[in-house]
Design a protein around this motif. Structure first.
Motif, PDB file in Angstrom:
ATOM      1  N   VAL A 103       0.852  -1.190   0.000  1.00  0.00           N
ATOM      2  CA  VAL A 103       0.000   0.000   0.000  1.00  0.00           C
ATOM      3  C   VAL A 103       0.883   1.233   0.000  1.00  0.00           C
ATOM      4  O   VAL A 103       1.942   1.253   0.629  1.00  0.00           O
ATOM      5  CB  VAL A 103      -0.936   0.002   1.242  1.00  0.00           C
ATOM      6  N   LYS A 104       0.451   2.244  -0.733  1.00  0.00           N
ATOM      7  CA  LYS A 104       1.157   3.529  -0.781  1.00  0.00           C
ATOM      8  C   LYS A 104       0.318   4.560  -0.052  1.00  0.00           C
ATOM      9  O   LYS A 104      -0.859   4.763  -0.380  1.00  0.00           O
ATOM     10  CB  LYS A 104       1.366   3.951  -2.243  1.00  0.00           C
ATOM     11  N   LEU A 105       0.910   5.202   0.961  1.00  0.00           N
ATOM     12  CA  LEU A 105       0.229   6.258   1.707  1.00  0.00           C
ATOM     13  C   LEU A 105       0.648   7.607   1.139  1.00  0.00           C
ATOM     14  O   LEU A 105       1.838   7.926   1.091  1.00  0.00           O
ATOM     15  CB  LEU A 105       0.577   6.173   3.194  1.00  0.00           C
ATOM     16  N   GLN A 106      -0.319   8.386   0.705  1.00  0.00           N
ATOM     17  CA  GLN A 106      -0.038   9.679   0.089  1.00  0.00           C
ATOM     18  C   GLN A 106      -0.638  10.800   0.939  1.00  0.00           C
ATOM     19  O   GLN A 106      -1.853  10.800   1.181  1.00  0.00           O
ATOM     20  CB  GLN A 106      -0.605   9.736  -1.336  1.00  0.00           C
ATOM     21  N   PRO A 107       0.190  11.727   1.410  1.00  0.00           N
ATOM     22  CA  PRO A 107      -0.304  12.828   2.244  1.00  0.00           C
ATOM     23  C   PRO A 107      -1.457  13.558   1.573  1.00  0.00           C
ATOM     24  O   PRO A 107      -1.403  13.871   0.384  1.00  0.00           O
ATOM     25  CB  PRO A 107       0.922  13.742   2.384  1.00  0.00           C
ATOM     26  N   ALA A 108      -2.500  13.797   2.368  1.00  0.00           N
ATOM     27  CA  ALA A 108      -3.680  14.550   1.933  1.00  0.00           C
ATOM     28  C   ALA A 108      -4.529  13.822   0.887  1.00  0.00           C
ATOM     29  O   ALA A 108      -5.561  14.322   0.456  1.00  0.00           O
ATOM     30  CB  ALA A 108      -3.290  15.929   1.399  1.00  0.00           C
ATOM     31  N   ARG A 109      -4.098  12.631   0.472  1.00  0.00           N
ATOM     32  CA  ARG A 109      -4.861  11.884  -0.531  1.00  0.00           C
ATOM     33  C   ARG A 109      -5.364  10.548   0.013  1.00  0.00           C
ATOM     34  O   ARG A 109      -6.388  10.050  -0.410  1.00  0.00           O
ATOM     35  CB  ARG A 109      -4.018  11.635  -1.784  1.00  0.00           C
ATOM     36  N   GLY A 110      -4.618   9.943   0.919  1.00  0.00           N
ATOM     37  CA  GLY A 110      -5.051   8.686   1.500  1.00  0.00           C
ATOM     38  C   GLY A 110      -4.191   7.501   1.087  1.00  0.00           C
ATOM     39  O   GLY A 110      -3.035   7.658   0.681  1.00  0.00           O
ATOM     40  N   ALA A 111      -4.788   6.317   1.179  1.00  0.00           N
ATOM     41  CA  ALA A 111      -4.071   5.067   0.915  1.00  0.00           C
ATOM     42  C   ALA A 111      -4.517   4.468  -0.413  1.00  0.00           C
ATOM     43  O   ALA A 111      -5.700   4.488  -0.753  1.00  0.00           O
ATOM     44  CB  ALA A 111      -4.319   4.068   2.044  1.00  0.00           C
ATOM     45  N   PHE A 112      -3.555   3.917  -1.134  1.00  0.00           N
ATOM     46  CA  PHE A 112      -3.817   3.303  -2.433  1.00  0.00           C
ATOM     47  C   PHE A 112      -3.054   1.984  -2.527  1.00  0.00           C
ATOM     48  O   PHE A 112      -1.950   1.863  -1.973  1.00  0.00           O
ATOM     49  CB  PHE A 112      -3.366   4.221  -3.576  1.00  0.00           C
ATOM     50  N   VAL A 113      -3.623   1.004  -3.226  1.00  0.00           N
ATOM     51  CA  VAL A 113      -2.872  -0.214  -3.528  1.00  0.00           C
ATOM     52  C   VAL A 113      -1.644   0.203  -4.346  1.00  0.00           C
ATOM     53  O   VAL A 113      -1.745   1.010  -5.271  1.00  0.00           O
ATOM     54  CB  VAL A 113      -3.729  -1.215  -4.317  1.00  0.00           C
ATOM     55  N   ALA A 114      -0.495  -0.320  -3.970  1.00  0.00           N
ATOM     56  CA  ALA A 114       0.764   0.105  -4.582  1.00  0.00           C
ATOM     57  C   ALA A 114       0.802  -0.183  -6.077  1.00  0.00           C
ATOM     58  O   ALA A 114       0.143  -1.111  -6.561  1.00  0.00           O
ATOM     59  CB  ALA A 114       1.937  -0.589  -3.892  1.00  0.00           C
ATOM     60  N   GLU A 115       1.583   0.620  -6.774  1.00  0.00           N
ATOM     61  CA  GLU A 115       1.814   0.450  -8.205  1.00  0.00           C
ATOM     62  C   GLU A 115       3.319   0.320  -8.430  1.00  0.00           C
ATOM     63  O   GLU A 115       4.010   1.316  -8.605  1.00  0.00           O
ATOM     64  CB  GLU A 115       1.248   1.649  -8.980  1.00  0.00           C
ATOM     65  N   PRO A 116       3.835  -0.914  -8.406  1.00  0.00           N
ATOM     66  CA  PRO A 116       5.284  -1.112  -8.505  1.00  0.00           C
ATOM     67  C   PRO A 116       5.851  -0.568  -9.808  1.00  0.00           C
ATOM     68  O   PRO A 116       5.226  -0.682 -10.869  1.00  0.00           O
ATOM     69  CB  PRO A 116       5.443  -2.641  -8.443  1.00  0.00           C
ATOM     70  N   SER A 117       7.045   0.009  -9.718  1.00  0.00           N
ATOM     71  CA  SER A 117       7.726   0.500 -10.916  1.00  0.00           C
ATOM     72  C   SER A 117       8.390  -0.664 -11.650  1.00  0.00           C
ATOM     73  O   SER A 117       8.514  -1.776 -11.109  1.00  0.00           O
ATOM     74  CB  SER A 117       8.790   1.523 -10.532  1.00  0.00           C
ATOM     75  N   VAL A 118       8.831  -0.410 -12.866  1.00  0.00           N
ATOM     76  CA  VAL A 118       9.550  -1.425 -13.640  1.00  0.00           C
ATOM     77  C   VAL A 118      10.821  -1.838 -12.906  1.00  0.00           C
ATOM     78  O   VAL A 118      11.138  -3.036 -12.814  1.00  0.00           O
ATOM     79  CB  VAL A 118       9.878  -0.897 -15.053  1.00  0.00           C
ATOM     80  N   ASP A 119      11.553  -0.872 -12.359  1.00  0.00           N
ATOM     81  CA  ASP A 119      12.783  -1.190 -11.636  1.00  0.00           C
ATOM     82  C   ASP A 119      12.489  -2.067 -10.425  1.00  0.00           C
ATOM     83  O   ASP A 119      13.217  -3.026 -10.141  1.00  0.00           O
ATOM     84  CB  ASP A 119      13.490   0.094 -11.183  1.00  0.00           C
ATOM     85  N   GLU A 120      11.415  -1.741  -9.696  1.00  0.00           N
ATOM     86  CA  GLU A 120      11.060  -2.550  -8.531  1.00  0.00           C
ATOM     87  C   GLU A 120      10.695  -3.965  -8.963  1.00  0.00           C
ATOM     88  O   GLU A 120      11.062  -4.943  -8.306  1.00  0.00           O
ATOM     89  CB  GLU A 120       9.890  -1.916  -7.778  1.00  0.00           C
ATOM     90  N   ALA A 121       9.976  -4.089 -10.065  1.00  0.00           N
ATOM     91  CA  ALA A 121       9.589  -5.407 -10.566  1.00  0.00           C
ATOM     92  C   ALA A 121      10.832  -6.258 -10.841  1.00  0.00           C
ATOM     93  O   ALA A 121      10.908  -7.422 -10.438  1.00  0.00           O
ATOM     94  CB  ALA A 121       8.753  -5.263 -11.837  1.00  0.00           C
ATOM     95  N   ARG A 122      11.799  -5.669 -11.511  1.00  0.00           N
ATOM     96  CA  ARG A 122      13.020  -6.410 -11.822  1.00  0.00           C
ATOM     97  C   ARG A 122      13.761  -6.802 -10.535  1.00  0.00           C
ATOM     98  O   ARG A 122      14.307  -7.906 -10.418  1.00  0.00           O
ATOM     99  CB  ARG A 122      13.920  -5.562 -12.722  1.00  0.00           C
ATOM    100  N   GLN A 123      13.798  -5.887  -9.575  1.00  0.00           N
ATOM    101  CA  GLN A 123      14.495  -6.166  -8.325  1.00  0.00           C
ATOM    102  C   GLN A 123      13.819  -7.275  -7.540  1.00  0.00           C
ATOM    103  O   GLN A 123      14.495  -8.128  -6.943  1.00  0.00           O
ATOM    104  CB  GLN A 123      14.585  -4.888  -7.493  1.00  0.00           C
ATOM    105  N   VAL A 124      12.486  -7.296  -7.551  1.00  0.00           N
ATOM    106  CA  VAL A 124      11.750  -8.354  -6.843  1.00  0.00           C
ATOM    107  C   VAL A 124      12.085  -9.720  -7.428  1.00  0.00           C
ATOM    108  O   VAL A 124      12.353 -10.686  -6.697  1.00  0.00           O
ATOM    109  CB  VAL A 124      10.229  -8.090  -6.898  1.00  0.00           C
TER     110      VAL A 124
END
Length: 224
Positions: free
Chosen positions: A59-80
């Motif tokens: 989950v990604k917490l964004q100030p003043a916007r709330g919580a969202f299901v995370a959206e992994p980046s391409v770099d994060e995908a490769r690292q995982v």
């Protein structure tokens, strides 16, 4: 476990399961009051659950916007996937050295459940079982820390697959699982390691981790 802690974990488990089973899409807004109403708990407990999911990168917490299901980046995908290769190749090597008949039977039983889910077209069930196969191998080693780590990585992989539309079929994954278990049962560490490396590589390669278009002209189909 105290009642508040148990309620918080119930929310964490439900959201994680929804991600792993691909029922919650990346970028989905998680409204605190809606979750509080659904789980019949206070917003304080919901906030605690969302904070835990944020630490787990689901989950990604964004100030003043709330919580969202995370959206992994391409770099994060490769690292995982790079981390999974490191962990799971060593995992199958260790299993080949120590696997017992009862543990092979546990893996075979899991494969049977995968096949049944595929046969009845149970998309949610097969998705969960295909992920749990990898966690089960860690549990058979008696390493709960490793099992928990793999469960976290598999949840992140589910988000990655949702975002980048893996074309690696569930049937193909299940077949690869059978071949891996065959090699483990025979104690063939070399083959088991190669098969696991190919399996993870196939899943990653079938993700669309490269942009489909390289520039505006290409995107608009305008000849140079």
């Amino acid at each position: 476990m105290s009642e508040p802690a148990s309620a918080t974990q119930r929310i964490v488990d439900a959201i994680t399961a929804a991600i792993v089973e691909r029922r919650l899409m990346p970028g989905t807004k998680l409204v605190e009051q809606q979750l509080a109403d659904l789980f019949q708990v206070s917003r304080t407990l919901v906030r605690q659950a969302l904070n835990q999911l944020s630490r787990d990168h689901l989950v990604k917490l964004q100030p003043a916007r709330g919580a969202f299901v995370a959206e992994p980046s391409v770099d994060e995908a490769r690292q995982v996937f790079e981390v999974r290769q490191m962990i799971e190749l060593q995992l199958v090597r260790q299993l080949c050295k120590s696997i017992a008949p009862a543990q092979v039977q546990a893996l075979r039983e899991h494969l049977r459940r995968e096949a049944e889910a595929l046969a009845r077209g149970d998309v949610t069930g097969r998705t969960r079982l295909l992920a749990e196969f990898h966690v089960l191998m860690a549990r058979l080693l008696g390493n709960e820390v490793l099992a928990d780590l793999l469960a976290d990585l598999l949840a992140r992989c589910s988000l990655i697959a949702l975002m980048y539309q893996s074309s690696h079929s569930a049937e193909h994954s299940a077949e690869e699982h059978v071949a891996i278990v065959d090699a483990i049962e025979q104690g063939d560490a070399k083959t088991a390691t190669r098969l696991m490396q190919e399996h993870l590589g196939n899943v990653e390669r079938n993700l669309q981790l490269h942009p489909r278009t390289v520039d505006l002209a290409t995107a608009l189909r305008i000849a140079a």
